[in-house]
Write an enzyme that holds these catalytic residues in place. Sequence first.
Site, PDB file in Angstrom:
ATOM      1  N   ASP A  87       0.712  -1.312   0.071  1.00  0.00           N
ATOM      2  CA  ASP A  87      -0.150   0.151  -0.014  1.00  0.00           C
ATOM      3  C   ASP A  87       0.810   0.735   0.088  1.00  0.00           C
ATOM      4  OD1 ASP A  87      -2.843   0.644   2.507  1.00  0.00           O
ATOM      5  OD2 ASP A  87      -2.006   1.864  -0.257  1.00  0.00           O
ATOM      6  N   ARG A 126      -0.245   8.816   1.055  1.00  0.00           N
ATOM      7  CA  ARG A 126      -1.578   9.117   2.524  1.00  0.00           C
ATOM      8  C   ARG A 126      -0.833   8.569   2.878  1.00  0.00           C
ATOM      9  NH1 ARG A 126      -3.938   6.338  -1.357  1.00  0.00           N
ATOM     10  NH2 ARG A 126      -4.062   4.186  -0.860  1.00  0.00           N
ATOM     11  N   ASN A 127       0.412   7.411   3.182  1.00  0.00           N
ATOM     12  CA  ASN A 127       0.752   6.213   4.229  1.00  0.00           C
ATOM     13  C   ASN A 127       2.479   6.976   4.077  1.00  0.00           C
ATOM     14  OD1 ASN A 127      -1.405   4.428   4.272  1.00  0.00           O
ATOM     15  ND2 ASN A 127      -1.047   3.961   3.248  1.00  0.00           N
ATOM     16  N   ASP A 171       2.831   3.409   7.512  1.00  0.00           N
ATOM     17  CA  ASP A 171       1.035   2.731   7.743  1.00  0.00           C
ATOM     18  C   ASP A 171       1.575   1.795   7.338  1.00  0.00           C
ATOM     19  OD1 ASP A 171      -1.830   3.724   8.301  1.00  0.00           O
ATOM     20  OD2 ASP A 171      -1.068   1.638   7.051  1.00  0.00           O
TER      21      ASP A 171
HETATM   22  C1  LIG Z   1      -1.249  22.572   9.172  1.00  0.00           C
HETATM   23  N1  LIG Z   1      -0.914  20.218   9.893  1.00  0.00           N
HETATM   24  C2  LIG Z   1       0.745  20.445  10.311  1.00  0.00           C
HETATM   25  C3  LIG Z   1       0.816  18.966  11.186  1.00  0.00           C
HETATM   26  N2  LIG Z   1      -0.477  17.588  11.673  1.00  0.00           N
HETATM   27  C4  LIG Z   1      -0.637  16.329  11.737  1.00  0.00           C
HETATM   28  C5  LIG Z   1      -0.809  15.912  11.577  1.00  0.00           C
HETATM   29  C6  LIG Z   1      -0.840  13.816  11.736  1.00  0.00           C
HETATM   30  C7  LIG Z   1       0.338  13.841  12.204  1.00  0.00           C
HETATM   31  C8  LIG Z   1       0.267  12.338  12.715  1.00  0.00           C
HETATM   32  O1  LIG Z   1       0.010  11.801  13.147  1.00  0.00           O
HETATM   33  N3  LIG Z   1       1.902  11.921  12.859  1.00  0.00           N
HETATM   34  C9  LIG Z   1       2.387  11.615  13.095  1.00  0.00           C
HETATM   35  N4  LIG Z   1       3.774  10.991  13.789  1.00  0.00           N
HETATM   36  N5  LIG Z   1       4.080   9.719  14.083  1.00  0.00           N
HETATM   37  C10 LIG Z   1       2.703   9.119  13.910  1.00  0.00           C
HETATM   38  C11 LIG Z   1       1.830   9.818  12.794  1.00  0.00           C
HETATM   39  C12 LIG Z   1       0.950   8.785  12.719  1.00  0.00           C
HETATM   40  N6  LIG Z   1       1.390   7.727  12.575  1.00  0.00           N
HETATM   41  C13 LIG Z   1       0.757   6.739  12.502  1.00  0.00           C
HETATM   42  O2  LIG Z   1       1.117   5.275  12.487  1.00  0.00           O
HETATM   43  C14 LIG Z   1      -0.067   7.227  12.136  1.00  0.00           C
HETATM   44  O3  LIG Z   1      -1.464   5.906  11.590  1.00  0.00           O
HETATM   45  C15 LIG Z   1      -0.457   7.226  10.382  1.00  0.00           C
HETATM   46  C16 LIG Z   1       0.782   6.570   9.278  1.00  0.00           C
HETATM   47  C17 LIG Z   1       0.574   7.127   8.432  1.00  0.00           C
HETATM   48  C18 LIG Z   1      -0.205   7.961   7.385  1.00  0.00           C
HETATM   49  C19 LIG Z   1      -0.936   9.104   8.236  1.00  0.00           C
HETATM   50  C20 LIG Z   1      -1.905   8.854   9.510  1.00  0.00           C
HETATM   51  C21 LIG Z   1       2.880   7.414  13.339  1.00  0.00           C
HETATM   52  C22 LIG Z   1       1.278  15.271  12.940  1.00  0.00           C
HETATM   53  C23 LIG Z   1       0.974  15.973  11.815  1.00  0.00           C
HETATM   54  C24 LIG Z   1      -2.160  18.040  10.901  1.00  0.00           C
HETATM   55  C25 LIG Z   1      -2.181  19.539  10.180  1.00  0.00           C
END
Ligand SMILES: CN1CCN(c2ccc(C(=O)Nc3n[nH]c4c3C=[N+](C(=O)[C@H](O)c3ccccc3)C4)cc2)CC1
Length: 315
Positions: free
Chosen positions: A157, A161-162, A178
Amino acid sequence: NPNYDFITAKYPEQQLREIPRNKLKLIRLLGQGAFGEVYEGTLKNMCANVSELSVAVKTLPALSTQQAETDFMMEAVIISKFMHKNVVKCLGVCFEEHPRYIILELLEGGDLKTFLRDSRPKTDQHYFLSMKELVHLSLDVANGCRHLEEKHFVHRDIAARNCLLTTRGEGRIAKIADFGMSRDIYSADYYRKSGKTMLPIKWMPPEAFLDGVFTTKTDVWSFGVLLWEMFTLGYMPYPGQTNSDVMQFVSSGGRLDPPEKCPARLNKIMILCWNSIADIRPTFSEIIELLDMCLQDDEVLNAPVGLCHFAMAES
Ligand SMILES: CN1CCN(c2ccc(C(=O)Nc3n[nH]c4c3C=[N+](C(=O)[C@H](O)c3ccccc3)C4)cc2)CC1
């Protein structure tokens, strides 16, 4: 963040490290996943040089089925096998009580697809992503994929997005973050989950969606689609087409149109990844060499970051 290396390097990669729950503090919700929630948190005095380390904490809802628990643990086992700067690090788990946690490296830039879409030229926006930055992000993911390939691990995958970014600003690094799809194949109820609607058809090669054959060459095809996502700044592939349209189209030789104004050298890499004969598709080492050459090619570096003007509402 070198502290992550320090923590994870100390422990053999195959063993899951149980982290005392009292060292963990959840601060804010970062996102909701199919599985549960992901929080930003801090880990107290885990290693000599830092008192508190910012981490991401993936949670499993307490009222989950036994199967969901097993699948959740499997994701931690998978991520813990890898030690590479372009694959999210697993620092440990809190599995001894509910709710269960997986403690991961914090990547503050959010996911790659959202970042690409937010980077589209807007009227008032002055700063655009350069081709060089897009090629660098592509190389980050390709290097992560090569690490999985070296470990004979098929992700299934690979998609924007991942992937997550260390930061949105300069010096950002992209990481594969992911492993839900590759985890699901170990799940007893894989067939329930893998109903056609759940499969990332638009990122899959014909032999995968027709015959269920998955090899590292599946990930190479998907990487080609990720390149297309990169240089369209986050468009949905095959805009306006349904999954069954795409299966029909692709298995009869149809391919994504190259992104508008995208230099030939980049389009060529995508086409190589989409060879209908899996074995002829390049290895990730070859893809990395081809992307490195893009960084030496002024036709690539000076190309405008074109935006395809599809008529579609959902781009
Ligand atoms: C403008 N702003 C900037 C900052 N923003 C964020 C939005 C989301 C994140 C976030 O989820 N960070 C993560 N760090 N490590 C892991 C994460 C997710 N994980 C996972 O395992 C999750 O399952 C995952 C994996 C891959 C992709 C997405 C989610 C491990 C950080 C900043 C919001 C918008």
